[in-house]
Motif scaffolding. Sequence first.
Motif, PDB file in Angstrom:
ATOM      1  N   ALA A  27       0.840  -1.207   0.000  1.00 26.91           N
ATOM      2  CA  ALA A  27       0.000   0.000   0.000  1.00 26.91           C
ATOM      3  C   ALA A  27       0.872   1.253   0.000  1.00 26.91           C
ATOM      4  O   ALA A  27       0.581   2.234  -0.695  1.00 26.91           O
ATOM      5  CB  ALA A  27      -0.935  -0.004   1.209  1.00 26.91           C
ATOM      6  N   MET A  28       1.972   1.211   0.772  1.00 25.95           N
ATOM      7  CA  MET A  28       2.856   2.379   0.826  1.00 25.95           C
ATOM      8  C   MET A  28       3.559   2.600  -0.510  1.00 25.95           C
ATOM      9  O   MET A  28       3.803   3.740  -0.904  1.00 25.95           O
ATOM     10  CB  MET A  28       3.909   2.206   1.939  1.00 25.95           C
ATOM     11  N   ALA A  29       3.875   1.494  -1.214  1.00 23.83           N
ATOM     12  CA  ALA A  29       4.519   1.618  -2.531  1.00 23.83           C
ATOM     13  C   ALA A  29       3.578   2.345  -3.488  1.00 23.83           C
ATOM     14  O   ALA A  29       3.995   3.232  -4.240  1.00 23.83           O
ATOM     15  CB  ALA A  29       4.878   0.241  -3.065  1.00 23.83           C
ATOM     16  N   ILE A  30       2.287   1.991  -3.438  1.00 27.76           N
ATOM     17  CA  ILE A  30       1.303   2.640  -4.316  1.00 27.76           C
ATOM     18  C   ILE A  30       1.116   4.095  -3.893  1.00 27.76           C
ATOM     19  O   ILE A  30       1.083   5.011  -4.732  1.00 27.76           O
ATOM     20  CB  ILE A  30      -0.030   1.862  -4.270  1.00 27.76           C
ATOM     21  N   PHE A  31       1.039   4.325  -2.598  1.00 26.50           N
ATOM     22  CA  PHE A  31       0.899   5.683  -2.043  1.00 26.50           C
ATOM     23  C   PHE A  31       2.066   6.570  -2.531  1.00 26.50           C
ATOM     24  O   PHE A  31       1.885   7.685  -2.993  1.00 26.50           O
ATOM     25  CB  PHE A  31       0.910   5.576  -0.508  1.00 26.50           C
ATOM     26  N   ARG A  32       3.263   6.017  -2.457  1.00 27.76           N
ATOM     27  CA  ARG A  32       4.476   6.760  -2.804  1.00 27.76           C
ATOM     28  C   ARG A  32       4.497   7.109  -4.304  1.00 27.76           C
ATOM     29  O   ARG A  32       4.786   8.239  -4.690  1.00 27.76           O
ATOM     30  CB  ARG A  32       5.691   5.904  -2.432  1.00 27.76           C
ATOM     31  N   ILE A  33       4.138   6.109  -5.112  1.00 29.79           N
ATOM     32  CA  ILE A  33       4.129   6.318  -6.563  1.00 29.79           C
ATOM     33  C   ILE A  33       3.120   7.408  -6.931  1.00 29.79           C
ATOM     34  O   ILE A  33       3.389   8.280  -7.750  1.00 29.79           O
ATOM     35  CB  ILE A  33       3.752   4.984  -7.283  1.00 29.79           C
ATOM     36  N   GLU A  34       1.952   7.365  -6.278  1.00 32.50           N
ATOM     37  CA  GLU A  34       0.912   8.363  -6.549  1.00 32.50           C
ATOM     38  C   GLU A  34       1.450   9.769  -6.273  1.00 32.50           C
ATOM     39  O   GLU A  34       1.279  10.679  -7.074  1.00 32.50           O
ATOM     40  CB  GLU A  34      -0.301   8.124  -5.636  1.00 32.50           C
ATOM     41  N   TRP A  35       2.078   9.927  -5.120  1.00 32.12           N
ATOM     42  CA  TRP A  35       2.602  11.239  -4.728  1.00 32.12           C
ATOM     43  C   TRP A  35       3.708  11.701  -5.673  1.00 32.12           C
ATOM     44  O   TRP A  35       3.725  12.859  -6.094  1.00 32.12           O
ATOM     45  CB  TRP A  35       3.114  11.192  -3.276  1.00 32.12           C
ATOM     46  N   VAL A  88      -0.812  -7.473  -6.387  1.00 30.99           N
ATOM     47  CA  VAL A  88      -1.300  -6.745  -5.209  1.00 30.99           C
ATOM     48  C   VAL A  88      -2.813  -6.718  -5.320  1.00 30.99           C
ATOM     49  O   VAL A  88      -3.350  -6.373  -6.381  1.00 30.99           O
ATOM     50  CB  VAL A  88      -0.741  -5.301  -5.185  1.00 30.99           C
ATOM     51  N   SER A  89      -3.496  -7.099  -4.258  1.00 31.47           N
ATOM     52  CA  SER A  89      -4.957  -7.201  -4.338  1.00 31.47           C
ATOM     53  C   SER A  89      -5.575  -5.837  -4.640  1.00 31.47           C
ATOM     54  O   SER A  89      -5.042  -4.816  -4.227  1.00 31.47           O
ATOM     55  CB  SER A  89      -5.508  -7.741  -3.023  1.00 31.47           C
ATOM     56  N   PRO A  90      -6.700  -5.831  -5.356  1.00 27.22           N
ATOM     57  CA  PRO A  90      -7.373  -4.566  -5.652  1.00 27.22           C
ATOM     58  C   PRO A  90      -7.693  -3.781  -4.380  1.00 27.22           C
ATOM     59  O   PRO A  90      -7.619  -2.551  -4.375  1.00 27.22           O
ATOM     60  CB  PRO A  90      -8.657  -5.007  -6.356  1.00 27.22           C
ATOM     61  N   GLU A  91      -7.998  -4.491  -3.292  1.00 25.70           N
ATOM     62  CA  GLU A  91      -8.318  -3.808  -2.029  1.00 25.70           C
ATOM     63  C   GLU A  91      -7.111  -2.998  -1.544  1.00 25.70           C
ATOM     64  O   GLU A  91      -7.250  -1.853  -1.115  1.00 25.70           O
ATOM     65  CB  GLU A  91      -8.706  -4.833  -0.940  1.00 25.70           C
ATOM     66  N   THR A  92      -5.925  -3.610  -1.613  1.00 22.28           N
ATOM     67  CA  THR A  92      -4.716  -2.903  -1.173  1.00 22.28           C
ATOM     68  C   THR A  92      -4.429  -1.729  -2.104  1.00 22.28           C
ATOM     69  O   THR A  92      -4.012  -0.653  -1.657  1.00 22.28           O
ATOM     70  CB  THR A  92      -3.514  -3.877  -1.174  1.00 22.28           C
ATOM     71  N   GLN A  93      -4.647  -1.940  -3.394  1.00 24.38           N
ATOM     72  CA  GLN A  93      -4.374  -0.859  -4.353  1.00 24.38           C
ATOM     73  C   GLN A  93      -5.280   0.344  -4.109  1.00 24.38           C
ATOM     74  O   GLN A  93      -4.809   1.484  -4.101  1.00 24.38           O
ATOM     75  CB  GLN A  93      -4.549  -1.371  -5.778  1.00 24.38           C
ATOM     76  N   VAL A  94      -6.585   0.079  -3.886  1.00 24.59           N
ATOM     77  CA  VAL A  94      -7.477   1.229  -3.653  1.00 24.59           C
ATOM     78  C   VAL A  94      -7.137   1.908  -2.329  1.00 24.59           C
ATOM     79  O   VAL A  94      -7.269   3.132  -2.210  1.00 24.59           O
ATOM     80  CB  VAL A  94      -8.990   0.856  -3.715  1.00 24.59           C
ATOM     81  N   ARG A  95      -6.666   1.095  -1.358  1.00 25.77           N
ATOM     82  CA  ARG A  95      -6.286   1.703  -0.078  1.00 25.77           C
ATOM     83  C   ARG A  95      -5.111   2.675  -0.278  1.00 25.77           C
ATOM     84  O   ARG A  95      -5.148   3.799   0.192  1.00 25.77           O
ATOM     85  CB  ARG A  95      -5.907   0.615   0.937  1.00 25.77           C
TER      86      ARG A  95
END
Lengths: 559, 248
Positions: A314-322, A414-421
Motif C-alpha cells: 500500500a505504501m509503494a502505491i501511495f508513494r508512486i501516486e505522490w 497486489v490485491s485490488p483492495e490494497t491498491q485502492v487503499r
Amino acid sequence: MRNLLSLLKLQINSQYGISYAGYVIRNDRKALLKACGLGAIIALALGNMLWVYTRLMRNLFSIALTMPVPSAPRLILTLAAISAGLVVLFLGIFYILSSLFLAKDTEFLASLPINQGTVFISKFLLVLLGEYPFVFFLMLPPVIIYGTGTNQGVLYYVLAIICALLLPLLPLVISAILSLLLMNVVARSRRRDLITIVGSLILVVVYYIGQNYLLSRMPENREEFYLTLFQSSNAIVDFLGRIFPPSVWITKVLTSGGTEAFVNFVYLILSSAVFLLIAYYLASFIYMKGAVAQLEIQRGNRKVKLSYKSSSHAMAIFRIEWLILLRTPIYALNSLIIIIMAPLVMMMPIMGGNFANDPELQVIYNMLGSSENRLEVTLILAAIVTGLCMINPAVSTTFSREGKNIWLLKNIPVSPETQVRGKLMAGYSISLIAVITASLMAMIAFKMHVTTILKVVVLSSLALIPICTVGLIIDLLRPKLNWSNPQEAIKQNMNAVLGMLLGFVFIFVLGVISYLLIGAGLGEYMILGIITGLLAISSFVSVKVMYSMARKAYRKIEA
Amino acid sequence: MRLMLSIRNVSKTYSKGKVKAVDNISLEVRPGEIFGFLGPNGAGKTTTIKMITGILPIDSGTITVNGYDVEKEPIQAKMSMGYVPDSHDLYDRLKGIEYLNFIADVYNVPADERKKRIDKYLEMFEIKDAAGDPIKSYSHGMKQKLIITGALLHQPPLWILDEPLTGLDPKSSHLLKEEMHQHCARGNTVFFSTHILEVAERLCDRVGIINKGKIIAVGTIEELRKSEDASLESIFLSLTGEGDVIHA
C-alpha cells in the motif's frame, strides 16, 4: 483563418469527444443509457447548487431593494461578474498553462505548417469555450433576478448574453500573457517541471497581492469616502470593481442605459480586443519556444547514487501516486496547488492591507469569537473548508490518470483492495493538507479561537473521508483511460465534476441535518457529537463499499 | 506432470460479442521450455497474453499459471510470472530506479537480494547510468530494457514476453535471447510472442500458431516440419492462409 477554424474544429472534436459520442450513440445503446443516467445525476446535483446560489442572490437582491440608494439592487450583477471573473482568472492560469504548454499535442502542432500565433489562438479559444459553463452558471441567476425584478426588456437580456460571452476574455488573456512570459523563463531553465509549478504559484500570488493592494488602498479622508460609498451605488460598484474592472463595465452596460452603457460596452470590447492582440503578437514570437521546451528532457550527466529502499504494498502505491503527482505539472497544479491556493486567495484581502483594521471586520471578529455563535461558526466554517478541499480532483481521477499504464496495476500481484487503499490514502492526504492550511488561514484571517479551528479540522477531515471514497469509487467504476493528453485525465474528466457535485450534495444534507438539530434546541456538544457520529458512520460505510466493489470493478477495467 | 501454463477452452470477444478475438483455444506449456507464440497481426496473440497476465478478464474457459487459476487465485498466479508487454507505457515521471523499487516492493523481492538483482540486470543491459534519470528521458529500447529488468526481479517461474525483440539493438537482442535461455536453464519457463520466425526457429522448444483467434498448430519445429515438410516461414504462411489445424 481557414487554418484556425480547422485547428479549432479538430481540437473541439478531440476534447469533447464529439465523433466518439456519435459512434457510441449509433453502436452502443447501453453506454448511451449509462451516459444519460450520469447526465441526470449531474443535472440533479447541479440543480441543487443552482438552487442554493439563486436563493442567495435573491436574498441579496431583496436586501438591496430596502436600501436607501435606489440603484443598489444592481450590485448583484457586479458581485456575480466579480465572482465569475475571479473564478476564470484563478482557474484560468492553471487551465491556460496546462492547455497551452503542457499538452501532449505540442509536438504534433509544432510540426504543422501553421503560424504559432494561430496555434495559440486556437488553444486559447478552446480554453475560453471551457470557461463559459462557469460564467453562465454564475451570471444567469442574477441577470434573471435583476431583469424580472426591474422589468427589463429584450435588449437587456441580449446585452447580458454578449457581456457574459465577453466576461472571461480579459482575465483569460491576462493569464495567457503571464503564462507566455513564465514559460519562456521556464524554457531557459534545467528543472522545467519544478520551475513551472513554482513559477505559476508565484504568478498567482503576485497577481492577487497586486489586486488586494488596489482593493485595500483607501483615500486619505476615510470618513468622506465612506459617506460617498453609501450615498451612491455607483461608488460601491466602482469600489468593488477594483477587484475586477470588467464587472463595473458589465453592470453599467446592463443597468445604466444611454451613453454611459455605450461607453462601458466600448470599454469592455476594446480592452478585450487590445489585450487579445497583444497576446497574439507575443505568442507569434515566443509561444512555440515555451511549448516545445517542455518536450526536451535533459538527462543527468553525473552518476547518481541509487537508493534501494523497500516499503509495503500500500505504501509503494501511495508513494508512486505522490511522486507522479508532484512531478507532473498538470496534476500538481490542478490538485495540490489549487486547493492550497484557493483559501489563500479568498482570505488574502482580510489577512493583509487596510481591510484587516476596518471597524466592520472588528464586528465580524467579535461575532466569530463570541461563545454565542460558536457552534454555527464551527459548522459553517467546516462546511466551507470541506467545500474548498472538495475541488481536489486527485482521488476522483486516480485511475483515469493511469491511462495506458493501467496494465501495470492490473498485472502486479497486489490485491485490488490494497491498491485502492494506497490510492485513497494518497488522494486523501492531499485533502488533509488542504484542510489544515485552510483552517490555519481562517484562524489567522478571522482571529478565531484554537478550539474552534480544531473542531473544524476534525469535522472537515472526517467529512472528506466519504467524499474522497465516493470520488474514488466513481473513477474505479468508469475510469477515463483513453487520453492522449494528461490534461484530459484531470481537467476534462466528468468523474472529477461528479465527485465534487456529490460531495456538495453530502455537505448540503449535513447542513440541513445541523439546521434541524440546532432548531430542536440541542446542546453544542450533543450536536457536534451527532454530526461527528454521522460522519464516522458514512466514512466506515463508504470505505467498506469501496473494498467490496474493488475486486469486481478491477476485473472490468480493460486496458 | 505439473504444467507451467494451461489454457483450456478460452474465449474472448470484443464489441459486445460481435468480434471474436480468441475463439475457444487450448494450450499447454511445460516447465523448462521456451514456447513461441506465433501469428499474424490481429490474430489474438496479445489478447491471449493479456488474459494470461490478468490484464483482460476471460469470457469463458480457464487459465492456470504454475497451478494457480488466474481468475480465482490472481495474486499467486501473478507472483508466478513476469510480464514484458509489447507497448512501453510506463510512469514517465518516475526515475528508472524508482520504478524498479516499486516493482521489487510489490513482488516482495527480499531487501538483501534487491540491490544485487537490480544491479545485475541494469549492468547487463547497460542502463545503470540512466537509472537515476526520469523514464521520460529514455529511448524506446531503454524503456524495454527497464521493463525486462522489472519482470525478472522476482525470478518468475514463468516469463511472458509480448514481441520482446522489437526496438532492441542487435547486442541487446542477443543478451535478451541469452537471458531467455538462462532463465529456462534455471528450471523456469519462457512464453513469448513474435513475428520474427527465424528467432522462433532458433530459440523455441515448441511453438503455437494462432490465426483469427484459433490455435491452428502446436508442436516442435521438427514436428511441424514433418507435417508440412518446409521451412517455418512457409508453414506459417500456408497455415495462416488456409487456416487448417495441425496436430503435431
